[in-house]
Design a protein around this motif. Structure first.
Motif, mmCIF file in Angstrom:
data_model
loop_
_atom_site.group_PDB
_atom_site.id
_atom_site.type_symbol
_atom_site.label_atom_id
_atom_site.label_comp_id
_atom_site.label_asym_id
_atom_site.label_seq_id
_atom_site.Cartn_x
_atom_site.Cartn_y
_atom_site.Cartn_z
ATOM 1 N N THR A 156 0.830 -1.204 0.000
ATOM 2 C CA THR A 156 0.000 0.000 0.000
ATOM 3 C C THR A 156 0.863 1.253 0.000
ATOM 4 O OG1 THR A 156 -0.129 0.097 2.416
ATOM 5 C CG2 THR A 156 -1.793 -1.239 1.264
ATOM 6 N N LYS A 157 0.200 2.407 -0.105
ATOM 7 C CA LYS A 157 0.864 3.714 -0.109
ATOM 8 C C LYS A 157 1.985 3.767 -1.149
ATOM 9 C CE LYS A 157 -0.138 4.601 4.763
ATOM 10 N NZ LYS A 157 0.433 4.908 6.107
ATOM 11 N N GLN A 158 1.638 3.426 -2.367
ATOM 12 C CA GLN A 158 2.630 3.410 -3.442
ATOM 13 C C GLN A 158 2.945 4.819 -3.944
ATOM 14 O OE1 GLN A 158 1.770 0.686 -6.609
ATOM 15 N NE2 GLN A 158 1.587 -1.079 -5.247
ATOM 16 N N ARG A 159 4.234 5.065 -4.158
ATOM 17 C CA ARG A 159 4.698 6.299 -4.774
ATOM 18 C C ARG A 159 5.444 5.914 -6.041
ATOM 19 N NH1 ARG A 159 4.110 5.096 0.396
ATOM 20 N NH2 ARG A 159 6.340 4.934 0.705
ATOM 21 N N ALA A 160 5.160 6.547 -7.173
ATOM 22 C CA ALA A 160 5.783 6.210 -8.453
ATOM 23 C C ALA A 160 6.722 7.327 -8.891
ATOM 24 C CB ALA A 160 4.724 5.969 -9.515
ATOM 25 N N ILE A 161 7.925 6.936 -9.298
ATOM 26 C CA ILE A 161 8.918 7.888 -9.801
ATOM 27 C C ILE A 161 9.192 7.543 -11.254
ATOM 28 C CG2 ILE A 161 11.318 8.673 -9.644
ATOM 29 C CD1 ILE A 161 9.621 7.292 -6.581
ATOM 30 N N PRO A 162 8.840 8.414 -12.210
ATOM 31 C CA PRO A 162 9.048 8.115 -13.632
ATOM 32 C C PRO A 162 10.527 7.895 -13.952
ATOM 33 C CG PRO A 162 7.615 10.025 -13.349
ATOM 34 C CD PRO A 162 8.208 9.724 -12.003
ATOM 35 N N LEU A 174 19.688 3.203 0.564
ATOM 36 C CA LEU A 174 20.821 3.801 1.268
ATOM 37 C C LEU A 174 20.603 3.694 2.775
ATOM 38 C CD1 LEU A 174 21.419 6.946 -0.945
ATOM 39 C CD2 LEU A 174 23.104 5.153 -0.464
ATOM 40 N N ASP A 175 19.367 3.881 3.196
ATOM 41 C CA ASP A 175 18.930 3.635 4.563
ATOM 42 C C ASP A 175 17.446 3.345 4.471
ATOM 43 O OD1 ASP A 175 17.554 6.151 4.417
ATOM 44 O OD2 ASP A 175 19.359 7.181 5.118
ATOM 45 N N SER A 176 16.741 3.324 5.566
ATOM 46 C CA SER A 176 15.332 2.933 5.519
ATOM 47 C C SER A 176 14.419 4.019 4.959
ATOM 48 C CB SER A 176 14.858 2.531 6.925
ATOM 49 O OG SER A 176 15.510 1.337 7.325
ATOM 50 N N ASP A 177 14.978 5.180 4.614
ATOM 51 C CA ASP A 177 14.165 6.277 4.098
ATOM 52 C C ASP A 177 14.604 6.790 2.734
ATOM 53 O OD1 ASP A 177 12.414 6.670 6.452
ATOM 54 O OD2 ASP A 177 14.295 7.204 7.443
ATOM 55 N N ARG A 178 15.671 6.229 2.181
ATOM 56 C CA ARG A 178 16.198 6.789 0.929
ATOM 57 C C ARG A 178 16.624 5.677 -0.026
ATOM 58 N NH1 ARG A 178 16.615 11.624 -1.064
ATOM 59 N NH2 ARG A 178 18.466 12.416 -2.130
ATOM 60 N N VAL A 192 20.910 7.938 -9.168
ATOM 61 C CA VAL A 192 19.972 8.900 -8.593
ATOM 62 C C VAL A 192 19.508 8.410 -7.224
ATOM 63 C CG1 VAL A 192 17.763 10.088 -8.932
ATOM 64 C CG2 VAL A 192 19.183 9.491 -10.918
ATOM 65 N N ALA A 193 19.362 9.331 -6.277
ATOM 66 C CA ALA A 193 18.802 9.012 -4.957
ATOM 67 C C ALA A 193 17.498 9.771 -4.786
ATOM 68 C CB ALA A 193 19.778 9.381 -3.849
ATOM 69 N N VAL A 194 16.552 9.170 -4.058
ATOM 70 C CA VAL A 194 15.255 9.800 -3.839
ATOM 71 C C VAL A 194 14.716 9.359 -2.483
ATOM 72 C CG1 VAL A 194 13.972 7.915 -4.944
ATOM 73 C CG2 VAL A 194 13.005 10.222 -4.939
ATOM 74 N N ASN A 195 13.932 10.213 -1.843
ATOM 75 C CA ASN A 195 13.299 9.849 -0.579
ATOM 76 C C ASN A 195 12.204 8.813 -0.811
ATOM 77 O OD1 ASN A 195 14.849 11.676 0.918
ATOM 78 N ND2 ASN A 195 13.370 13.333 0.607
ATOM 79 N N ALA A 196 11.837 8.102 0.238
ATOM 80 C CA ALA A 196 10.812 7.068 0.134
ATOM 81 C C ALA A 196 9.458 7.639 -0.251
ATOM 82 C CB ALA A 196 10.705 6.301 1.452
ATOM 83 N N ASP A 197 9.231 8.932 -0.016
ATOM 84 C CA ASP A 197 7.952 9.544 -0.405
ATOM 85 C C ASP A 197 8.007 10.139 -1.805
ATOM 86 O OD1 ASP A 197 9.490 11.791 -0.083
ATOM 87 O OD2 ASP A 197 8.269 12.682 1.506
ATOM 88 N N THR A 199 10.114 12.454 -2.890
ATOM 89 C CA THR A 199 10.716 13.790 -2.936
ATOM 90 C C THR A 199 12.243 13.686 -2.805
ATOM 91 O OG1 THR A 199 10.595 14.083 -0.527
ATOM 92 C CG2 THR A 199 8.659 14.729 -1.829
ATOM 93 N N GLY A 200 12.894 14.840 -2.893
ATOM 94 C CA GLY A 200 14.321 14.905 -2.634
ATOM 95 C C GLY A 200 15.182 14.226 -3.675
ATOM 96 N N ARG A 201 14.742 14.188 -4.930
ATOM 97 C CA ARG A 201 15.518 13.542 -5.999
ATOM 98 C C ARG A 201 16.859 14.250 -6.174
ATOM 99 N NH1 ARG A 201 13.647 10.831 -11.203
ATOM 100 N NH2 ARG A 201 15.424 10.948 -12.609
ATOM 101 N N LYS A 202 17.914 13.461 -6.266
ATOM 102 C CA LYS A 202 19.261 14.022 -6.387
ATOM 103 C C LYS A 202 20.129 13.118 -7.253
ATOM 104 C CE LYS A 202 23.401 14.991 -3.607
ATOM 105 N NZ LYS A 202 23.957 14.947 -2.242
ATOM 106 N N VAL A 203 20.825 13.699 -8.231
ATOM 107 C CA VAL A 203 21.788 12.942 -9.034
ATOM 108 C C VAL A 203 23.065 12.794 -8.215
ATOM 109 C CG1 VAL A 203 23.205 12.937 -11.111
ATOM 110 C CG2 VAL A 203 20.818 13.682 -11.233
ATOM 111 N N VAL A 204 23.436 11.554 -7.948
ATOM 112 C CA VAL A 204 24.598 11.263 -7.110
ATOM 113 C C VAL A 204 25.871 11.137 -7.942
ATOM 114 C CG1 VAL A 204 25.596 9.578 -5.506
ATOM 115 C CG2 VAL A 204 23.167 10.142 -5.371
ATOM 116 N N ALA A 205 25.751 10.555 -9.134
ATOM 117 C CA ALA A 205 26.927 10.365 -9.994
ATOM 118 C C ALA A 205 26.462 10.176 -11.433
ATOM 119 C CB ALA A 205 27.735 9.154 -9.540
#
Length: 366
Positions: A156-162, A174-178, A192-197, A199-205
């Motif tokens: 449940t509570k699915q979040r989709a990242i294109p 990376l941890d239980s939230d990212r 790319v890293a992103v929060n579990a919700d 948000t917070g998308r970030k290109v890491v390398a």
């Protein structure tokens, strides 16, 4: 950690193909090929220097290690004791009961207690499903829509990242939230890293040659003789483990949360690179010096090239010991056969234990 019903869990991301069916075909063709069960290393915990053996020949015992960066530490336990462990059992398909995925905790008396059940992915994943270290969430790339999906463990509570339809590396936590994942193509990955919700998308390398391995909050990539470790902020270190000549690195099973040690899997190459004939050798490596301590095989027979004894996951404990998930099956077997091994700081076996019964695919979360 990356865990899924179709691949062995090692904290190593793999490229996802367009459909789950194609993944099944790929796994079938590699059951006794160059991608045979690597004796991958394990996730580390916190601890400093470790004793090492001095052998430098392929047939001998161990070499030397190195240091890394910070994250968190496991509680101290006596070398004869087991810490609390969390295990993930993948969903079972095409069975009469169609058993759900499960999360288990190992109790002080050695029993496994189910703490969570669900159907993350539920047949829609293009590849392996990654379960968060605390067992509360899961992430996968959806085969049809080609998007990254993050949900609670029950689905449940699915979040989709294109993902813009790009080829993807399997997600890792990376941890239980990212969540970390890769987009692009072979030899040219954007990580790319992103929060579990979502948000917070970030290109890491960018322009990475291979999909990353994730452990203890660290991101690792490796070649035959070296490991490169970085954190999400970009701090990076290259480590050359002092393992005997003639061995090649085939996996990074774990990195300690403080980044000071890692566990690597190596093997002696053989003609045709069939994993059936590999001798797996696992080392605890100091991330600063490169000094390596070889872990004693659980079974003496694994000192021969029999394809047994791949280390899949590991946890580094505060007392310097390890808990390692070992695959006692060979590449020719249809499914893994896992055991958990408790190692002392000197790399010697202290005890071993069974994993929860049922679906064989799964792995150690922490």
């Amino acid at each position: 950690m990356n865990l899924g019903p179709f691949t062995q869990p090692a904290r190593r991301s793999r490229v996802l193909v367009g459909t789950a069916a194609l993944l099944f075909l790929t796994l079938g063709t590699t059951a006794c090929g160059s991608a045979g069960p690597d004796r991958a290393s394990a996730p580390a915990g916190n601890d400093g220097a470790v004793p090492a053996t001095s052998d430098t020949s392929v047939g001998g015992a161990g070499g030397s290690g190195s240091d890394a960066a910070p994250v968190t530490a496991a509680p101290a336990v006596d070398s004869s004791q087991w810490p609390q462990l969390t295990w993930y059992t993948a969903q079972e398909y095409d069975q009469k009961q169609n058993d759900p995925a499960r999360v288990w905790r190992r109790t002080a008396d050695g029993r496994w207690q189910q703490v969570r059940a669900g159907r993350p992915g539920n047949g829609t994943a293009a590849g392996q499903i990654a379960v968060a270290p605390d067992g509360r969430r899961a992430a996968w790339v959806e085969a049809s829509a080609k998007r990254l999906v993050i949900s609670d463990f029950d689905g449940t509570k699915q979040r989709a990242i294109p993902t813009q339809g790009q080829q993807s590396c399997a997600p890792s936590w990376l941890d239980s939230d990212r969540v970390l994942f890769g987009l692009g193509r072979e030899k040219d990955w954007t990580v790319v890293a992103v929060n579990a919700d979502g948000t917070g998308r970030k290109v890491v390398a960018t322009r990475q040659a291979s999909c990353p391995t994730v452990s203890g909050g660290w991101i690792a990539q490796f070649t035959d003789r070296a490991v490169r470790v970085r954190d999400e902020r970009g701090a990076e270190r290259s480590i050359t483990p002092s393992v005997p000549k003639g061995l090649v690195i085939d996996g990074v099973a774990g990195i300690s949360r403080d980044g000071r040690s890692l566990v690597i899997s190596t093997h002696v190459p053989n003609t045709g690179e069939c994993g059936c004939g590999w001798r797996f050798r696992t080392y605890r490596v100091d991330a600063v010096s490169g000094k390596a301590t070889e872990l004693t095989p659980l079974d003496r027979a694994w000192s021969e090239p029999t394809g047994h004894g791949q280390a899949i996951e590991a946890i580094v404990l505060a007392d310097g010991g390890l808990v390692v998930q070992v695959n006692t099956a060979t590449p020719a077997d249809d499914a893994p056969a896992y055991r958990l091994v408790r190692y002392g700081a000197d790399g010697r076996v202290q005890a071993d234990a069974a994993v929860p019964a049922g679906q064989p695919w799964g792995g150690l979360l922490g």
